[in-house]
Design a protein around this motif. Structure first.
Motif, short mmCIF file in Angstrom:
data_model
loop_
_atom_site.label_atom_id
_atom_site.label_comp_id
_atom_site.label_asym_id
_atom_site.label_seq_id
_atom_site.Cartn_x
_atom_site.Cartn_y
_atom_site.Cartn_z
N ALA A 227 0.72 -1.25 0.08
CA ALA A 227 -0.13 0.20 -0.17
C ALA A 227 0.93 1.17 -0.05
O ALA A 227 0.52 2.40 -0.76
N ARG A 228 1.88 1.39 0.95
CA ARG A 228 2.88 2.46 0.99
C ARG A 228 3.44 2.77 -0.74
O ARG A 228 3.55 3.69 -1.07
N VAL A 229 4.02 1.55 -1.20
CA VAL A 229 4.58 1.80 -2.60
C VAL A 229 3.31 2.07 -3.63
O VAL A 229 3.73 2.94 -4.51
N MET A 230 2.26 1.70 -3.56
CA MET A 230 1.37 2.25 -4.42
C MET A 230 1.05 3.64 -4.10
O MET A 230 0.54 4.36 -4.98
N LEU A 231 0.98 3.99 -2.98
CA LEU A 231 0.76 5.46 -2.80
C LEU A 231 1.91 6.44 -3.44
O LEU A 231 1.73 7.48 -3.90
N THR A 232 2.94 5.89 -3.21
CA THR A 232 4.14 6.59 -3.78
C THR A 232 3.91 6.70 -5.36
O THR A 232 4.30 7.59 -5.88
N ALA A 233 3.42 5.65 -5.99
CA ALA A 233 3.34 5.58 -7.30
C ALA A 233 2.19 6.42 -7.76
O ALA A 233 1.70 6.21 -9.00
N ARG A 234 1.36 6.71 -6.89
CA ARG A 234 -0.23 7.48 -7.24
C ARG A 234 -0.92 6.42 -7.58
O ARG A 234 -1.80 6.91 -8.39
N ARG A 235 -1.07 5.44 -7.45
CA ARG A 235 -2.06 4.35 -7.74
C ARG A 235 -2.88 3.79 -6.36
O ARG A 235 -2.80 3.03 -5.78
N ILE A 236 -3.69 5.08 -6.40
CA ILE A 236 -4.60 5.03 -5.12
C ILE A 236 -5.55 3.98 -5.14
O ILE A 236 -5.93 3.42 -3.97
N GLY A 237 -6.02 3.51 -6.19
CA GLY A 237 -7.08 2.52 -6.08
C GLY A 237 -6.35 1.18 -5.59
O GLY A 237 -7.10 0.40 -4.77
N ASN A 238 -5.31 0.85 -6.04
CA ASN A 238 -4.77 -0.64 -5.60
C ASN A 238 -4.18 -0.37 -4.16
O ASN A 238 -4.45 -1.27 -3.39
N ALA A 239 -3.86 0.94 -3.72
CA ALA A 239 -3.58 1.02 -2.18
C ALA A 239 -4.76 0.79 -1.20
O ALA A 239 -4.80 0.34 -0.42
N ILE A 240 -6.04 1.52 -1.96
CA ILE A 240 -7.03 1.09 -1.19
C ILE A 240 -7.51 -0.21 -0.93
O ILE A 240 -7.99 -0.75 0.02
N LYS A 241 -7.24 -1.01 -2.19
CA LYS A 241 -7.59 -2.49 -2.01
C LYS A 241 -6.85 -3.24 -1.27
O LYS A 241 -7.11 -4.01 -0.34
N GLU A 242 -5.63 -2.83 -1.15
CA GLU A 242 -4.67 -3.40 0.09
C GLU A 242 -4.97 -3.29 1.22
O GLU A 242 -5.11 -4.30 2.20
#
Length: 314
Positions: A227-242
């Motif tokens: 989720a932290r990696v997804m936030l850094t990459a601005r892939r917010i939807g994937n971070a929310i799913k995690e």
């Protein structure tokens, strides 16, 4: 003896008088030529000699010479006389020049409209970029909000309202990352601390799930790291799913709601940028006038791209 002195003297006198006459005539000619040249150089001859008359004709005169006899003939009930070849040629040349001037003026007007439309689109794109920069920094939009309403409210009202509402309660990527780090202990709660109902629900759902990932990949700590990696990459939807798959996801309800708001505002900004480039008719300039000039990026067969046409516009 005869005396011949008298005839010789008379012939000599005649030749001298003739030479003097020729000399005087030659001098008079040279003097007259000099006077004429001097007067011509001074411009005195233009006031003495008559000027040539130059006939000037314009479009109205030529039209009168052709139209008036025809009208007079029609009024008298006689067949209209045919215009001369010179008159028709003169009218044709004048009309041709007028047609060229009108064509040139129309091209200039078209180029001016195209430049104005492209400038309005570029300004709208810069406004959208400025709004994105302020949103990413968590700053209030201030004057940019007024520009968004003026330029995009007619084309994308829902997107504009989403951006303005988010700017009143902004959230940044750094803030989401820090809050996720703070929620990590609650999100990684073990089954021993869960209620009986939560454990029963988890066990029942596990009966119908085929797990192909290793235990290390599905562990709560691994999910938080992803989720932290997804936030850094601005892939917010994937971070929310995690985060939603974590055992203690209920503790992150506020975080998930803010992450959804950030994802929605990013989509709204993308929509405004696309609108600034491709919207054919509902975009406005700084004075509130519609931009009717088609975008140079739009193809003739596709006025509105699917990314713009598929979004609700309120």
């Amino acid at each position: 003896m005869q005396d011949f002195s008298t005839p010789v003297a008379s012939s000599t006198g005649r030749s001298r008088s003739r030479s003097i006459t020729v000399f005087i005539a030659l001098m008079a000619f040279v003097l007259g030529a000099a006077v004429v040249g001097w007067a011509s150089s001074r411009g005195y001859l233009s006031g003495v000699l008559p000027e040539p008359v130059v006939e000037e004709t314009d479009v109205a005169t030529l039209a009168d010479t052709v139209v008036e006899p025809a009208q007079q003939a029609e009024e008298a009930g006689k067949p209209a006389p045919k215009a001369t070849a010179a008159q028709m040629a003169a009218l044709g040349s004048v009309e041709g020049r007028l047609a060229l001037l009108e064509d040139r003026l129309s091209r200039i007007d078209f180029q001016t409209d195209a430049a104005s439309g492209n400038a309005a689109r570029a300004e709208g794109l810069l406004i959208a970029f400025a709004a994105r920069r302020m949103i990413d920094r968590g700053e209030p939009l201030s004057y940019v909000a007024d520009q968004l309403r003026l330029r995009f409210m007619n084309a994308q009202p829902r997107a504009v309202e989403t951006i303005i509402a988010f700017s009143k309660n902004p959230v940044t990527i750094d803030e989401l990352s820090a809050r996720l780090e703070a929620l990590s202990p609650e999100l990684t709660v073990t089954e021993s601390t869960q209620s009986l109902w939560d454990r029963a629900t988890a066990e029942f759902s596990a009966l119908f799930v085929v797990r192909r990932d290793s235990a290390a990949l599905v562990s709560p700590s691994a999910r938080i790291d992803r989720a932290r990696v997804m936030l850094t990459a601005r892939r917010i939807g994937n971070a929310i799913k995690e985060v939603e798959r974590l055992p203690g996801a209920e503790a992150a309800d506020t975080w998930i709601a803010d992450a959804h708001r950030y994802e929605d505002v990013q989509r709204a900004l993308d929509l405004l940028e696309t609108t600034a480039m491709l919207e054919p008719s509902r975009l406005k300039d700084a004075e509130g006038h519609k931009v009717d000039q088609p975008s140079p990026l739009a193809t003739p067969t596709q006025a509105v791209p699917p990314s713009v046409a598929g979004k609700p516009k309120g």
